[in-house]
Design a protein around this motif. Structure first.
Motif, PDB file in Angstrom:
ATOM      1  N   ALA A   1       0.811  -1.217   0.000  1.00 41.71           N
ATOM      2  CA  ALA A   1       0.000   0.000   0.000  1.00 41.71           C
ATOM      3  C   ALA A   1       0.845   1.268   0.000  1.00 41.71           C
ATOM      4  O   ALA A   1       0.339   2.358  -0.299  1.00 41.71           O
ATOM      5  CB  ALA A   1      -0.925   0.009   1.215  1.00 41.71           C
ATOM      6  N   LEU A   2       2.141   1.141   0.304  1.00 42.48           N
ATOM      7  CA  LEU A   2       3.021   2.309   0.371  1.00 42.48           C
ATOM      8  C   LEU A   2       4.043   2.322  -0.763  1.00 42.48           C
ATOM      9  O   LEU A   2       5.002   3.096  -0.718  1.00 42.48           O
ATOM     10  CB  LEU A   2       3.758   2.333   1.720  1.00 42.48           C
ATOM     11  CG  LEU A   2       2.880   2.442   2.969  1.00 42.48           C
ATOM     12  CD1 LEU A   2       3.742   2.330   4.223  1.00 42.48           C
ATOM     13  CD2 LEU A   2       2.114   3.761   2.981  1.00 42.48           C
ATOM     14  N   GLN A   3       3.847   1.529  -1.777  1.00 47.52           N
ATOM     15  CA  GLN A   3       4.850   1.386  -2.823  1.00 47.52           C
ATOM     16  C   GLN A   3       5.052   2.662  -3.636  1.00 47.52           C
ATOM     17  O   GLN A   3       6.108   2.895  -4.187  1.00 47.52           O
ATOM     18  CB  GLN A   3       4.466   0.232  -3.747  1.00 47.52           C
ATOM     19  CG  GLN A   3       4.663  -1.137  -3.115  1.00 47.52           C
ATOM     20  CD  GLN A   3       6.129  -1.511  -2.924  1.00 47.52           C
ATOM     21  OE1 GLN A   3       7.012  -0.984  -3.594  1.00 47.52           O
ATOM     22  NE2 GLN A   3       6.386  -2.426  -2.009  1.00 47.52           N
ATOM     23  N   GLY A   4       4.040   3.490  -3.772  1.00 44.36           N
ATOM     24  CA  GLY A   4       4.217   4.719  -4.537  1.00 44.36           C
ATOM     25  C   GLY A   4       4.104   4.494  -6.037  1.00 44.36           C
ATOM     26  O   GLY A   4       3.357   3.618  -6.465  1.00 44.36           O
ATOM     27  N   PRO A   5       4.834   5.268  -6.869  1.00 41.00           N
ATOM     28  CA  PRO A   5       5.888   6.204  -6.461  1.00 41.00           C
ATOM     29  C   PRO A   5       5.326   7.522  -5.912  1.00 41.00           C
ATOM     30  O   PRO A   5       4.211   7.917  -6.248  1.00 41.00           O
ATOM     31  CB  PRO A   5       6.665   6.447  -7.754  1.00 41.00           C
ATOM     32  CG  PRO A   5       5.626   6.300  -8.822  1.00 41.00           C
ATOM     33  CD  PRO A   5       4.692   5.224  -8.346  1.00 41.00           C
TER      34      PRO A   5
END
Length: 226
Positions: A112-116
């Motif tokens: 969920a925090l992969q981004g970019p």
């Protein structure tokens, strides 16, 4: 009446949980009187200048969500994480437009925090996000940090190790006073320091006990020359 005493181990999970319950978030529980501008204004002004309607932001160590609530509406996406569930619940209520996730900044980055992300920010928060910048950041991304001391050596060290370079660096120190013994006692407990009555008697004046409110602010970007 001064605030209730905090647990004996500052910055433990139990300590943060108590802050959330008793103070409604990660707040300084003592009264302070500044003799100049708030030393975090440099961070605030810089963050505000970097936001556009297209900016995708990741906030490390978001606490109870004051920055997500204040600055989040100006960004295309505001994603934040914290290790403390009690603070995250408060953040969700303060900034419903933002995304919040439970993470301590260690190990692999959650999906969920992969981004970019175009901008990664950390206010007085974890430097553990820095080694993850190559994974989290878009090619032209920037990193903005403010810490509670004039020197936080692990910040430039970790940035260099991650292949990032300092673009700007500020050290701000403002004279402050804790107006009462109760405020001084609470501040020392918050900082994990010993408050001694003899020190108060020797150094406190009409405005209270003097001390310095100091901040270290850094803006960085990927090192394109390495």
């Amino acid at each position: 009446m001064p605030p209730a005493a905090l647990p004996e181990i500052p910055h433990s999970r139990e300590w943060y949980a108590r802050l959330a319950h008793e103070l409604g978030g990660y707040r300084h529980p003592w009264t302070r009187v500044l003799s100049g501008p708030d030393p975090e204004l440099t961070f605030d002004i810089t963050l505000d200048s970097l936001l556009t309607p297209h900016t995708r932001v990741l906030e490390a160590g978001c606490g109870h969500g004051p920055d997500a609530a204040r600055f989040g509406p100006r960004a295309a996406r505001w994603t934040a994480y914290d290790r403390q569930p009690e603070l995250l619940e408060l953040a969700k209520s303060h900034a419903p437009q933002a995304e919040f996730h439970l993470w301590d900044g260690r190990g692999e980055v959650p999906d969920a925090l992969q981004g970019p992300f175009d901008l990664i920010v950390s206010r007085r928060g974890p430097t553990s996000v820095i080694p993850h910048l190559p994974v989290l950041a878009a090619p032209e991304a920037q990193f903005l940090y403010v810490g509670p001391h004039l020197d936080v050596p692990q910040v430039p060290q970790r940035l260099r190790a991650a292949g990032w370079q300092l673009v700007s660096e500020w050290r701000i120190s403002v004279l402050a006073h804790a107006p009462t013994w109760g405020d001084w006692l609470t501040r020392c407990e918050f900082q994990g320091q010993e408050a001694r009555q003899e020190d108060w008697d020797a150094h406190a004046g009409p405005l209270g006990m003097p001390y310095r409110e100091a901040r270290y602010v850094v803006m960085a970007q990927r090192d394109t020359e390495s």
